[in-house]
Design a protein around this motif. Structure first.
Motif, PDB file in Angstrom:
ATOM      1  N   ASN A 109      -6.827   1.696  -1.788  1.00  0.00           N
ATOM      2  CA  ASN A 109      -7.567   0.428  -1.741  1.00  0.00           C
ATOM      3  C   ASN A 109      -8.285   0.151  -3.050  1.00  0.00           C
ATOM      4  O   ASN A 109      -8.329  -0.983  -3.527  1.00  0.00           O
ATOM      5  CB  ASN A 109      -8.572   0.444  -0.584  1.00  0.00           C
ATOM      6  CG  ASN A 109      -7.875   0.273   0.759  1.00  0.00           C
ATOM      7  OD1 ASN A 109      -6.774  -0.288   0.816  1.00  0.00           O
ATOM      8  ND2 ASN A 109      -8.478   0.776   1.819  1.00  0.00           N
TER       9      ASN A 109
ATOM     10  N   ARG B 119       0.825  -1.215   0.000  1.00  0.00           N
ATOM     11  CA  ARG B 119       0.000   0.000   0.000  1.00  0.00           C
ATOM     12  C   ARG B 119       0.860   1.266   0.000  1.00  0.00           C
ATOM     13  O   ARG B 119       0.449   2.293  -0.545  1.00  0.00           O
ATOM     14  CB  ARG B 119      -1.005   0.001   1.146  1.00  0.00           C
ATOM     15  CG  ARG B 119      -0.415  -0.134   2.539  1.00  0.00           C
ATOM     16  CD  ARG B 119      -1.498   0.070   3.606  1.00  0.00           C
ATOM     17  NE  ARG B 119      -2.512  -0.977   3.634  1.00  0.00           N
ATOM     18  CZ  ARG B 119      -3.713  -0.885   3.083  1.00  0.00           C
ATOM     19  NH1 ARG B 119      -4.077   0.224   2.474  1.00  0.00           N
ATOM     20  NH2 ARG B 119      -4.556  -1.870   3.155  1.00  0.00           N
TER      21      ARG B 119
ATOM     22  N   PRO C 103      -1.707  11.245   7.291  1.00  0.00           N
ATOM     23  CA  PRO C 103      -2.602  10.231   6.731  1.00  0.00           C
ATOM     24  C   PRO C 103      -3.954  10.845   6.393  1.00  0.00           C
ATOM     25  O   PRO C 103      -4.418  11.746   7.081  1.00  0.00           O
ATOM     26  CB  PRO C 103      -2.727   9.205   7.851  1.00  0.00           C
ATOM     27  CG  PRO C 103      -2.078   9.764   9.052  1.00  0.00           C
ATOM     28  CD  PRO C 103      -1.346  11.003   8.682  1.00  0.00           C
ATOM     29  N   SER C 104      -4.573  10.392   5.311  1.00  0.00           N
ATOM     30  CA  SER C 104      -5.900  10.905   4.995  1.00  0.00           C
ATOM     31  C   SER C 104      -6.781   9.754   4.526  1.00  0.00           C
ATOM     32  O   SER C 104      -6.303   8.800   3.910  1.00  0.00           O
ATOM     33  CB  SER C 104      -5.831  11.994   3.925  1.00  0.00           C
ATOM     34  OG  SER C 104      -6.126  11.460   2.656  1.00  0.00           O
ATOM     35  N   ARG C 105      -8.044   9.851   4.854  1.00  0.00           N
ATOM     36  CA  ARG C 105      -8.963   8.774   4.518  1.00  0.00           C
ATOM     37  C   ARG C 105      -9.164   8.681   3.005  1.00  0.00           C
ATOM     38  O   ARG C 105      -9.180   7.587   2.440  1.00  0.00           O
ATOM     39  CB  ARG C 105     -10.301   9.018   5.209  1.00  0.00           C
ATOM     40  CG  ARG C 105     -11.410   8.169   4.653  1.00  0.00           C
ATOM     41  CD  ARG C 105     -12.707   8.555   5.272  1.00  0.00           C
ATOM     42  NE  ARG C 105     -12.814   7.945   6.584  1.00  0.00           N
ATOM     43  CZ  ARG C 105     -13.964   7.473   7.064  1.00  0.00           C
ATOM     44  NH1 ARG C 105     -15.064   7.575   6.360  1.00  0.00           N
ATOM     45  NH2 ARG C 105     -14.007   6.915   8.242  1.00  0.00           N
ATOM     46  N   ALA C 106      -9.263   9.837   2.350  1.00  0.00           N
ATOM     47  CA  ALA C 106      -9.492   9.836   0.902  1.00  0.00           C
ATOM     48  C   ALA C 106      -8.360   9.095   0.190  1.00  0.00           C
ATOM     49  O   ALA C 106      -8.571   8.307  -0.726  1.00  0.00           O
ATOM     50  CB  ALA C 106      -9.579  11.271   0.388  1.00  0.00           C
ATOM     51  N   ARG C 107      -7.133   9.350   0.674  1.00  0.00           N
ATOM     52  CA  ARG C 107      -5.973   8.739   0.064  1.00  0.00           C
ATOM     53  C   ARG C 107      -5.992   7.225   0.287  1.00  0.00           C
ATOM     54  O   ARG C 107      -5.738   6.434  -0.620  1.00  0.00           O
ATOM     55  CB  ARG C 107      -4.733   9.368   0.696  1.00  0.00           C
ATOM     56  CG  ARG C 107      -3.439   8.907   0.143  1.00  0.00           C
ATOM     57  CD  ARG C 107      -2.328   9.436   1.038  1.00  0.00           C
ATOM     58  NE  ARG C 107      -1.237   8.490   1.040  1.00  0.00           N
ATOM     59  CZ  ARG C 107      -0.232   8.563   0.200  1.00  0.00           C
ATOM     60  NH1 ARG C 107      -0.164   9.545  -0.664  1.00  0.00           N
ATOM     61  NH2 ARG C 107       0.711   7.659   0.216  1.00  0.00           N
ATOM     62  N   ARG C 108      -6.319   6.834   1.525  1.00  0.00           N
ATOM     63  CA  ARG C 108      -6.346   5.402   1.847  1.00  0.00           C
ATOM     64  C   ARG C 108      -7.380   4.698   0.976  1.00  0.00           C
ATOM     65  O   ARG C 108      -7.144   3.605   0.453  1.00  0.00           O
ATOM     66  CB  ARG C 108      -6.678   5.235   3.326  1.00  0.00           C
ATOM     67  CG  ARG C 108      -6.187   3.920   3.919  1.00  0.00           C
ATOM     68  CD  ARG C 108      -6.180   3.937   5.435  1.00  0.00           C
ATOM     69  NE  ARG C 108      -7.392   4.406   6.040  1.00  0.00           N
ATOM     70  CZ  ARG C 108      -7.479   5.469   6.826  1.00  0.00           C
ATOM     71  NH1 ARG C 108      -6.399   6.171   7.086  1.00  0.00           N
ATOM     72  NH2 ARG C 108      -8.625   5.839   7.335  1.00  0.00           N
ATOM     73  N   GLU C 109      -8.522   5.355   0.771  1.00  0.00           N
ATOM     74  CA  GLU C 109      -9.577   4.728  -0.032  1.00  0.00           C
ATOM     75  C   GLU C 109      -9.167   4.607  -1.490  1.00  0.00           C
ATOM     76  O   GLU C 109      -9.451   3.620  -2.152  1.00  0.00           O
ATOM     77  CB  GLU C 109     -10.884   5.516   0.110  1.00  0.00           C
ATOM     78  CG  GLU C 109     -11.576   5.148   1.402  1.00  0.00           C
ATOM     79  CD  GLU C 109     -12.766   6.036   1.713  1.00  0.00           C
ATOM     80  OE1 GLU C 109     -13.086   6.925   0.887  1.00  0.00           O
ATOM     81  OE2 GLU C 109     -13.355   5.838   2.790  1.00  0.00           O
ATOM     82  N   ARG C 110      -8.482   5.644  -1.999  1.00  0.00           N
ATOM     83  CA  ARG C 110      -8.019   5.612  -3.383  1.00  0.00           C
ATOM     84  C   ARG C 110      -7.004   4.477  -3.578  1.00  0.00           C
ATOM     85  O   ARG C 110      -7.033   3.768  -4.578  1.00  0.00           O
ATOM     86  CB  ARG C 110      -7.375   6.966  -3.723  1.00  0.00           C
ATOM     87  CG  ARG C 110      -6.812   7.071  -5.108  1.00  0.00           C
ATOM     88  CD  ARG C 110      -7.862   7.499  -6.131  1.00  0.00           C
ATOM     89  NE  ARG C 110      -7.270   7.538  -7.465  1.00  0.00           N
ATOM     90  CZ  ARG C 110      -7.590   6.684  -8.434  1.00  0.00           C
ATOM     91  NH1 ARG C 110      -8.536   5.783  -8.242  1.00  0.00           N
ATOM     92  NH2 ARG C 110      -7.002   6.760  -9.612  1.00  0.00           N
TER      93      ARG C 110
END
Ligand code: ADP
Ligand code: MG
Lengths: 300, 261
Positions: free
Chosen positions: B111, B85, B102-109
């Motif tokens: 994934n 990742r 860390p950002s949620r949008a980035r983590r989702e992208r």
């Protein structure tokens, strides 16, 4: 328990305060820079820099200036030389490099001998080779802290570019990363870190503080952020505990004169590294070579 | 349709030797192009030209959009602290200064990309611990996460088992269609790509022949390219390019051996 660990006077001693503060800053910088050193396969460059820094520290002693300036000038100078000639990219230790490094230590021996004749301070040789965080000259402390923060800032500023470059220099270059300049800036930070570690545990041992915590952290973590955080924590823990034990050892045999801090710090670092081999979860193989289940390809 | 990439009479010299001469072709958005040729033909060199890493001696290159790149091999140390990742995330911002929060949008992208290439199962494994086929998938996600208009892949199918080859080709074909990303993929064996290629750029002897597979993979065209007589055999649905005489200079060791093996 704590009463037995901390001998009387530990918390009120000025040199101890300085040692604890500078030790922590240097340990963090070395550990963070060290993670990239190991990742980039440049441990040997770090080792070479420490040999050359030894010559620098000895030359400074002979010239009568603080050894930090010798470590720094020779460490950074050698880093620049390596960058220009590209030797740091050669992974193996070839004969020519070995001979140059051998002669660097030979020069260090000469400088220390001449310096000792002149000033008749025998302890100085020991301090240069093996460090002593308890005898830091107060006037150099601001310079130590400033250099450490500078090297740390360079490593953190370039962190992502360094990681992308170690994944693939071509990808990094294609995305506009000035790969060569980033490598050069990083190598300067490495030279500065070696000089700083030399102040704490000695020029000869400085790679221990640089590579040891990083190598240990890389064995017990997977991602970059944790690797850096764990390496810094190990470096600080080993340095602080080493300082405490060295302070305690003033009451120990044989001489009741204190054991070297470097002995404790290096032993703790090596001990921590060896511990990673004891825990089964960390004894992972270098490569997993199973066939990939490509048919288990996800539906879109 | 406006073209994404245009090469006009490109020539490249390396170490005083002419590696490529007068190479011209264009790529349109969403087009799937195979860059085919034997080992040493200059495929990697041509990809490096398009990436701006290799200056041209003659001709011109015009690129109208962002490029993603999957190199043939990763040069990582085994203990490089990069999980799958992290590698995919570096495709978004690995060229930037400083550290990021860390950002949620980035983590989702990240994934989302891992799912698209079928790599979510080993998302938390270190990149150095993966097999070749797994690494290729991860690097495709890394290259595509920034939504490039053109994706370059250098021999992603070399040294993979048959099942992995099929998996990677279908992932690429699907992504190219879904996102309208143009793909330029190099290979010494054209066979796995024949079903998905719109255009073939066949390089040999420093020159290139360009067109559809049917136009280019013909004895006359390839004989002219190689400068000697070659035959094109179709056996069990596979295409074999075979030199009439074994001179060593030729395709015999490209498609021929691969197909036989
Ligand atoms: N830096 C270089 N200097 C000189 N010759 C090179 C260099 N890089 C590649 N070559 C030569 O250029 C030719 C094309 O190489 P390459 O593009 O890697 O071929 P391919 O990717 O098709 O196998 C080869 O003959 C190779 O030896
Ligand atoms: Mg190649």
């Amino acid at each position: 328990m704590l009463k037995y660990l901390f001998e009387p006077g530990f918390f009120s001693s000025g040199p101890v305060h300085t040692a604890v503060g500078v030790g922590a800053v240097v340990a963090i910088t070395s550990a963070v820079v060290g993670v990239f050193t190991v990742t980039r396969g440049q441990s040997f460059a770090g080792h070479s820099l420490s040999d050359i820094a030894t010559t620098g520290g000895s030359a400074a002693f002979l010239a009568g200036v603080n050894q930090f300036w010798g470590y720094l000038a020779f460490g950074a100078g050698a880093a620049a030389f390596m960058e220009m000639t590209g030797v740091q990219r050669r992974r193996g230790r070839d004969v020519a490099t070995g001979v140059v490094l051998g002669s660097a230590l030979g020069l260090a021996a000469l400088f220390l001998y001449l310096g000792t004749l002149r000033s008749s301070t025998t302890g100085a040789s020991f301090t240069i080779l093996f460090g002593s965080v308890f005898v830091l000259t107060p006037s150099t402390v601001p310079a130590l802290i400033a250099s450490a923060l500078l090297a740390l800032a360079v490593a953190l500023l370039l962190a992502r570019m360094l990681l992308l470059s170690s994944l693939s220099p071509d990808i990094a270059a294609a995305r506009g990363v000035p790969v060569r300049a980033v490598g050069a800036a990083y190598l300067m930070a490495l030279g500065v870190s070696v000089a700083l570690s030399a102040m704490v545990i000695g020029a000869v041992l400085s790679t221990a503080l640089l590579i040891g915590p990083a190598a240990t952290a890389l064995r017990v973590t997977k991602g970059p952020v944790r690797a850096v955080a764990v390496a810094a924590a190990i470096g600080v823990a080993a340095t602080w505990l080493g300082i405490v034990l060295a302070y305690d050892s003033y009451y120990w045999p044989p001489a009741r004169h204190g054991w070297p801090v470097s002995f404790f710090v290096v032993t703790l670092i090596v001990g921590g590294y060896l511990l990673t081999y004891a825990h089964p979860r960390w004894r992972r193989p270098a490569r997993r070579d199973e066939p990939d289940p490509e048919h288990a390809c996800s539906p879109a | 349709m406006a073209e994404l990439l245009r090469l006009d009479g490109v020539g490249v010299r390396l170490g005083g030797r002419e590696i490529l001469r007068d190479v011209s072709f264009t790529i349109a958005p969403g087009e799937f192009t195979g860059l085919i040729g034997p080992n040493g033909a200059g495929k990697t060199t041509l990809l490096r030209v398009i990436l701006g890493l290799q200056p041209v001696a003659t001709g011109a290159m015009l690129l109208n959009g962002s490029v993603g790149y999957v190199p043939q091999k990763l040069a990582i140390e085994p203990d490089t602290p990069l999980r799958v990742r992290d590698v995919v995330g570096l495709g978004l911002d690995g060229h930037k200064l400083g550290i990021r929060l860390p950002s949620r949008a980035r983590r989702e992208r990240v994934n989302e990309m891992l799912t698209a290439v079928g790599a979510q199962r080993y998302a938390n494994a270190r990149i150095g611990e993966l097999s070749g086929g797994e690494q290729q998938r991860v690097m495709i996600a890394h290259a595509l996460i920034a939504r490039p208009r053109l994706l370059l892949l250098d021999e992603p199918l070399a040294n993979l088992d048959i099942a992995s080859v099929g998996g990677i080709v279908s992932v690429l074909a699907r992504l190219a269609r879904a996102e309208g990303t143009a793909v330029l993929i190099s290979a010494h064996d054209m066979n796995p790509l024949v079903p998905v290629m719109d255009t073939i750029v066949y390089v040999a002897s420093g020159r290139a022949a360009v067109g559809s597979t049917d136009q280019v993979v013909q004895p006359e065209v390839l004989s002219r390219l190689y400068g000697q007589h070659v035959d094109v055999l179709r056996v069990h649905g596979r295409i074999l390019v075979v030199a009439a005489e074994e001179t060593g200079a030729v395709p015999a060791d490209a498609e021929h051996v691969t197909a036989a093996g």
